[in-house]
Design a protein around this motif. Structure first.
Motif, short mmCIF file in Angstrom:
data_model
loop_
_atom_site.label_atom_id
_atom_site.label_comp_id
_atom_site.label_asym_id
_atom_site.label_seq_id
_atom_site.Cartn_x
_atom_site.Cartn_y
_atom_site.Cartn_z
N GLN A 109 5.46 -13.11 3.37
CA GLN A 109 5.75 -13.07 1.94
C GLN A 109 7.25 -13.04 1.69
OE1 GLN A 109 5.14 -9.39 0.04
NE2 GLN A 109 4.34 -10.31 -1.80
N ARG A 124 4.27 -6.60 -10.45
CA ARG A 124 2.88 -7.03 -10.49
C ARG A 124 2.07 -5.90 -11.10
NH1 ARG A 124 0.59 -10.29 -5.63
NH2 ARG A 124 1.22 -8.68 -4.22
N ILE A 162 -8.45 -2.62 1.50
CA ILE A 162 -7.73 -2.25 2.73
C ILE A 162 -8.01 -0.77 3.04
CG2 ILE A 162 -5.45 -2.00 3.82
CD1 ILE A 162 -4.44 -4.32 2.12
N GLU A 212 2.00 -7.83 9.99
CA GLU A 212 3.22 -7.73 10.78
C GLU A 212 3.26 -8.79 11.88
OE1 GLU A 212 4.20 -5.54 8.22
OE2 GLU A 212 2.37 -4.65 8.94
N PRO A 246 9.78 2.70 5.27
CA PRO A 246 9.60 1.27 4.97
C PRO A 246 10.16 0.38 6.08
CG PRO A 246 10.64 2.41 3.11
CD PRO A 246 10.62 3.36 4.26
N GLY A 278 9.56 -3.47 5.66
CA GLY A 278 9.23 -4.87 5.31
C GLY A 278 10.46 -5.74 5.29
N ALA A 308 13.68 -4.65 5.20
CA ALA A 308 14.76 -4.10 6.03
C ALA A 308 14.20 -2.89 6.77
CB ALA A 308 15.92 -3.66 5.14
N PRO A 310 9.26 6.36 0.42
CA PRO A 310 9.32 5.21 -0.47
C PRO A 310 8.59 4.02 0.14
CG PRO A 310 11.35 5.40 0.76
CD PRO A 310 10.47 6.53 1.22
N ALA A 314 8.29 5.97 -5.60
CA ALA A 314 9.65 5.58 -5.21
C ALA A 314 9.61 4.11 -4.80
CB ALA A 314 10.15 6.45 -4.06
N GLU A 368 17.47 5.57 -10.75
CA GLU A 368 17.29 6.24 -9.47
C GLU A 368 18.65 6.81 -9.02
OE1 GLU A 368 16.68 3.63 -6.19
OE2 GLU A 368 15.99 5.23 -4.86
N1 LIG Z 1 13.20 4.67 -4.09
C1 LIG Z 1 13.59 4.99 -2.89
O1 LIG Z 1 13.90 6.13 -2.63
C2 LIG Z 1 13.65 3.96 -1.82
C3 LIG Z 1 14.19 4.24 -0.56
C4 LIG Z 1 14.16 3.25 0.44
C5 LIG Z 1 13.59 2.00 0.16
N2 LIG Z 1 13.11 1.77 -1.11
C6 LIG Z 1 12.43 0.56 -1.46
O2 LIG Z 1 11.28 0.47 -0.65
C7 LIG Z 1 10.86 -0.87 -0.61
C8 LIG Z 1 10.49 -1.23 0.81
O3 LIG Z 1 9.67 -2.36 0.72
P1 LIG Z 1 9.41 -3.35 1.91
O4 LIG Z 1 8.51 -4.44 1.46
O5 LIG Z 1 10.72 -3.72 2.49
O6 LIG Z 1 8.71 -2.50 3.04
P2 LIG Z 1 7.37 -1.64 3.06
O7 LIG Z 1 7.31 -1.04 4.42
O8 LIG Z 1 7.32 -0.71 1.91
O9 LIG Z 1 6.20 -2.68 2.91
C9 LIG Z 1 5.83 -3.56 3.94
C10 LIG Z 1 4.32 -3.59 4.01
O10 LIG Z 1 3.77 -4.08 2.80
C11 LIG Z 1 2.49 -4.62 3.08
N3 LIG Z 1 2.32 -5.90 2.39
C12 LIG Z 1 3.24 -6.87 2.24
N4 LIG Z 1 2.68 -7.90 1.57
C13 LIG Z 1 1.40 -7.57 1.32
C14 LIG Z 1 0.29 -8.22 0.66
N5 LIG Z 1 0.45 -9.41 0.11
N6 LIG Z 1 -0.89 -7.58 0.57
C15 LIG Z 1 -1.04 -6.34 1.10
N7 LIG Z 1 -0.02 -5.68 1.74
C16 LIG Z 1 1.17 -6.29 1.84
C17 LIG Z 1 2.39 -4.84 4.56
O11 LIG Z 1 1.46 -3.94 5.08
C18 LIG Z 1 3.77 -4.49 5.09
O12 LIG Z 1 3.70 -3.75 6.26
C19 LIG Z 1 12.02 -1.70 -1.16
O13 LIG Z 1 11.68 -2.12 -2.45
C20 LIG Z 1 13.19 -0.70 -1.21
O14 LIG Z 1 14.09 -0.98 -2.25
C21 LIG Z 1 13.10 2.73 -2.06
#
Ligand SMILES: NC(=O)c1ccc[n+]([C@@H]2O[C@H](COP(=O)([O-])OP(=O)(O)OC[C@H]3O[C@@H](n4cnc5c(N)ncnc54)[C@H](O)[C@@H]3O)[C@@H](O)[C@H]2O)c1
Ligand SMILES: N[C@H](CO)Cc1c[nH]c[nH+]1
Ligand SMILES: [Zn+2]
Length: 867
Positions: free
Chosen positions: A406, A456, A468, A488, A562, A564, A566, A643, A669, A763
């Motif tokens: 994605q 979304r 899931i 993954e 997280p 995904g 990074a 988060p 978060a 935030e």
């Molecule tokens: N607010 C905070 O304190 C804070 C701190 C750190 C990071 N963040 C945020 O966290 C988020 C991390 O998101 P990310 O995507 O990088 O990693 P993530 O680990 O949160 O999500 C990745 C996972 O999402 C799932 N996924 C992806 N596409 C999917 C789909 N179509 N259907 C079902 N599951 C699906 C998969 O299981 C994948 O392992 C970022 O938006 C970042 O800005 C927020």
């Protein structure tokens, strides 16, 4: 369906209104036209076919054309071509569908004709027939064995046409000789008579059952017709029927709910007429519903809603926003298309496809294109002979096709040029935030500008997460592994968990990294340890009545790190260190593994330092479900923190609402955000760098700059810095996506700035203003505040000691970020002496009496020995 009559037109003069015979509009009622094409008129025929997509069926005389020309005509939408015996053989050799070919019979002898069509299933055409009786004899003997028989006459007359129709052949008659108004033009041939010649009624009153449908062939209702009503319908171009009570019935004459006639035809055994109409007004039914069977459903219903929204959308409705903001609509179409590509289960695919249809149809309706136009195109495409290879444009192939992930597709979509006049969207264009001077704007406009990028809808994400979670709940490790293989791509992984003690080999770090992590660990530990309550709270509310409150660590915590877009080892520290400080007995970490099944060594090192018992090798909803319910190899926890993207956040909400799970969560978060308040003392380089530090998190991040009293030169300095620093970043494509929904608001005073900031509830809030410490007094809502020019937000992300797991999306109005209290629950206690009970007892007994809870009262009275 075989046509009832074909109007032959002169291609060269087609489109000009005729003084005699059928007009172009009337031709569409008959819905079938025939034209002869020569090598000289092929180009004209091709453009004519394009213009007439779906308006009627085109039959083309092609006897003078090469096979190449014939194929192009078929490809452009001709239903059938009329060819010679020699051409027929060439077309059969090219494997052209026989249903698209009509053989022009020489018609000299019966045997010759039979030989010409032997071994084929093509239709036949007798042309310029002089003597109808010969054809009649032929038809009686052989005609009905062929798929369709077309007849044209040297001297067409109504009698011959009717005779041919009755024999179930199809008359091809010059458009000039046909009329829909036989009263006016007695010398012309009546279309109504020819159409109805073959109709049979199975009713005692001789009326014909008539099904009325719209252009999408949705049944509107059932009525009756006779030759008179059909003739009137053709003459007026309206829906006209025969009412059994009122006779000739001009539909909608009194109500205004009229119908435009599109076409009419008979069914396979000619006992039912089908009227295709465009219904006007409230609908077909006398009950004012679109159909006599109730409301429209599906796409027709959506189209109706969108059309009415286009005419008069309620202010603030989402659809109105989409109509007025082509960039937003474009982004939504790309986003939904990406989500459809990533969907896997039947439910997900149906869900995402519905969204794609919604946004695509919104685009169509805003441009005046209807579903019917789209379906006409689909039909035209479905009869193409030569099909396109179907390869995607290179911009859409790239990484997404290779990995199917994605994030690649989103990245791809974000970097596709938006439009010529939108430089922010072009690959090398300027990266610029929108700017809004609030002095001339209404509060509503300003608040609208501060909206988060549309996410979304939660019900959609929940619909994706639910199956899931259910799968993990019922099938445990096996389901977790399956999802990890899928999301993954870590297909070599055979266990969903890595248990402590973690081997040294899995956490080998550069010395500098180890040192940086150790410094951060220590600062986070210090700050969170200081939050500890060293002794219970004790209050003697009355003599001998002692109340106290003491803290206990939550026993088992699950920490989501997280991974995904990074990998965030810093989040492992931010979540793990307070758990360690609080004294949680069981710490489980979860993070999406890399494609080879391994975990980033920095995350393993953080897990080791905080004393985690295991790392769950999974991300998203599956990781959350595994920790909430436990599996064969993953321990169940009492609280989940951390988060994550929208799937993670939704899954946390679902499991914490499930009373059977017995698990709670920290807070929502989601995508990172920052709001920088900058005045004339702020350094533009610092301001731009802080904005970019959060913009690089993801295309769904948002950054806001509130400029206090800045002039044009000062604003331009920040904007120039933002562009040039952004262009030098490795994640420039992500930044570009985030900046597209980010904004600079110009205000006059710091008070105005803080009012807006409190409303937005960021935030992260960065204060790069004079006397920044004092401004903190004005902060009401924010996850974490960064004060003064020497406090970039990234120090909070990593090493200062404050926590970076913070509420986003405005939740800072009601939630705190992660802190020591997040890992602790408070227990209260009471301890009374006999005198204490004597003092407070009467109050207890009286209230128990009021509530009529006698056992409560007696627990006191029996001790005190009173009645
Ligand atoms: N607010 C905070 O304190 C804070 C701190 C750190 C990071 N963040 C945020 O966290 C988020 C991390 O998101 P990310 O995507 O990088 O990693 P993530 O680990 O949160 O999500 C990745 C996972 O999402 C799932 N996924 C992806 N596409 C999917 C789909 N179509 N259907 C079902 N599951 C699906 C998969 O299981 C994948 O392992 C970022 O938006 C970042 O800005 C927020
Ligand atoms: N800024 C993020 C929280 O919104 C946390 C983070 C981790 N690494 C870098 N930044
Ligand atoms: Zn960050």
């Amino acid at each position: 369906m075989a046509p009832t009559v074909i109007a032959a037109i002169d291609l060269a003069t087609y489109g000009q209104d005729t003084t005699q015979g059928l007009t172009p509009q009337q031709l569409t009622y008959v819905s079938n036209v025939f034209a002869r094409v020569t090598p000289e008129t092929v180009d004209h025929a091709l453009s004519h076919l394009q213009q007439s997509v779906g308006r009627y069926t085109n039959y083309l005389g092609a006897t003078l054309l090469s096979t190449d020309h014939i194929v192009s005509l078929l490809d452009a939408g001709a239903a059938k071509v009329f060819v010679t015996a020699e051409q027929l053989q060439q077309l059969l050799a090219l494997k052209i569908d026989q249903d698209r070919i009509v053989l022009c019979l020489p018609g000299r002898t019966k045997e010759e004709n039979i030989n010409a069509i032997a071994g084929t299933a093509v239709d036949v055409y007798y042309h310029d027939v002089q003597d109808v009786s010969i054809v009649e004899a032929w038809l009686k003997e052989y005609g009905t064995d062929r798929p369709d028989v077309f007849i044209s006459f040297a001297n067409p007359d109504l009698e011959s046409a009717l005779l041919i129709s009755k024999l179930k052949a199809i008359p091809v008659l010059p458009a000039q000789s046909l009329t829909v108004d036989s009263q006016k033009e007695p010398n012309l041939l009546s279309v109504a008579k020819i159409v109805m010649a073959n109709a049979t009624s199975d009713r005692a009153d001789g009326l014909f059952t008539t099904l009325v449908v719209d252009e999408r062939r949705t049944a509107l209702g059932l009525v009756y017709s006779n030759e008179e009503s059909v003739a009137e319908s053709l003459r007026t171009g309206r829906g006209v029927y025969h009412s059994r009570k009122r006779g000739l019935w001009y539909k909608g004459e009194s109500s205004g709910d009229v119908q435009e006639l599109v076409s009419l035809s008979l069914d396979c055994d000619s006992d039912c007429l089908q009227y295709v109409v465009r219904q006007k007004g409230r609908g077909f039914c006398h009950l004012a519903t679109p159909t006599c069977f109730g409301q429209y459903t599906g796409l027709s219903r959506l189209q109706k809603t969108l059309q009415s929204r286009k005419e008069s959308a309620p202010a603030g409705s989402y659809t109105a926003r989409l109509f007025n903001d082509p960039q937003l609509l474009r982004a939504k179409i790309l986003e939904e298309a990406t989500e459809l590509c990533d969907a896997n289960t039947k439910e997900e695919i149906a869900f995402e496809a519905a969204d794609v249809f919604y946004f695509a149809l919104t685009k169509c309706i805003s441009a005046g294109v209807s579903l019917e136009d789209v379906e006409r195109n689909l039909d035209a495409k479905s009869i193409k002979v030569k099909r396109r290879q179907g390869d995607a444009k290179p911009a859409f192939m790239g990484g997404s096709a290779n990995t199917g992930s994605q994030k690649e597709v989103v990245k791809e979509a974000a970097s596709i040029p938006k439009s010529k006049d939108d430089p922010a969207g072009t690959k090398n264009g300027r990266i610029a935030m929108k700017r809004l001077d609030t002095t001339n704007e209404t509060p509503q406009t300003i608040l609208k500008a501060l909206q988060r990028p549309s996410q979304r809808s939660s019900d959609k994400i929940i619909a994706i997460c639910n199956p899931i979670i259910e799968a993990v709940k019922t099938r445990g490790d096996a389901a977790v592994l399956e999802y990890t293989h899928k999301f993954e791509k870590a297909t070599s992984l055979t266990s969903p968990v890595l248990k402590a003690p973690f081997p040294e080999s899995l956490m080998t770090l550069r010395p500098e990294t180890k040192e940086a992590m150790d410094i951060s660990f220590e600062n986070i530990r210090k700050f969170h340890a200081a939050q500890k309550e060293d002794k219970p709270l004790i209050v003697e509310t009355m003599p001998g009545v002692v109340c106290s409150r003491f803290a206990r660590a939550i026993e088992r915590v699950g920490l989501y790190v997280p991974g995904g877009t990074a990998v965030l080892p810093s989040s492992a520290l931010m979540l793990g260190v307070p758990a360690l400080v609080a004294g949680c007995k069981k710490i489980v970490l979860a993070t999406p593994p890399r494609a080879d099944g391994s975990v980033t060594p920095e995350v393993v090192y953080a897990a080791h330092k905080v004393g985690a018992e295991a790392i769950v090798l999974a991300g998203g909803a599956q990781a959350i479900a595994a920790m909430a319910y436990g599996t064969e190899s993953i321990s169940k926890v009492d609280k989940i923190l951390g988060p994550g993207n929208q799937f993670v956040t939704a899954a946390k909400m679902i499991v914490s609402n499930d009373t059977n799970a017995g698990v709670s969560m920290d807070m929502p978060a989601g995508p990172s955000e920052v709001l920088v308040v900058a005045d004339a003392t702020a350094n533009p380089v610092f301001v731009a760098s802080d904005l970019l530090s959060q913009a690089e998190h993801g295309v769904d991040s948002q950054v806001i700059c509130i400029a206090v009293g800045l002039n044009e030169t000062q604003l331009a300095a920040i904007e120039d810095e933002l562009h040039s620093q952004a262009m030098a970043l490795p994640r420039v494509d992500i930044v570009r996506g985030a900046i597209e929904h980010s904004i600079t608001l110009c205000v006059a005073t710091i008070e105005e700035a803080m009012t807006l900031s409190n409303e937005y509830a960021p935030e992260h809030l960065i204060l790069q203003v004079q006397h920044a410490e004092k401004v903190v007094d004005l902060v009401e809502n924010a996850g974490s505040v960064f004060i003064g020019p020497w406090t970039p937000e990234s120090v909070g992300d990593y090493s200062a000691g404050v926590n970076h797991s913070l509420p986003t999306f405005g939740y800072a109005k009601q939630y705190s970020g992660v802190n020591l209290g997040s890992y602790i629950k408070h227990i209260t206690s009471s301890n009374l002496t006999k005198e204490g009970l004597a003092a407070v007892g009467p109050a207890v007994m009286e209230l128990a009496r009021v509530e009529e809870l006698e056992a409560h009262r007696r627990a006191v009275s029996l001790r005190l020995g009173v009645a």
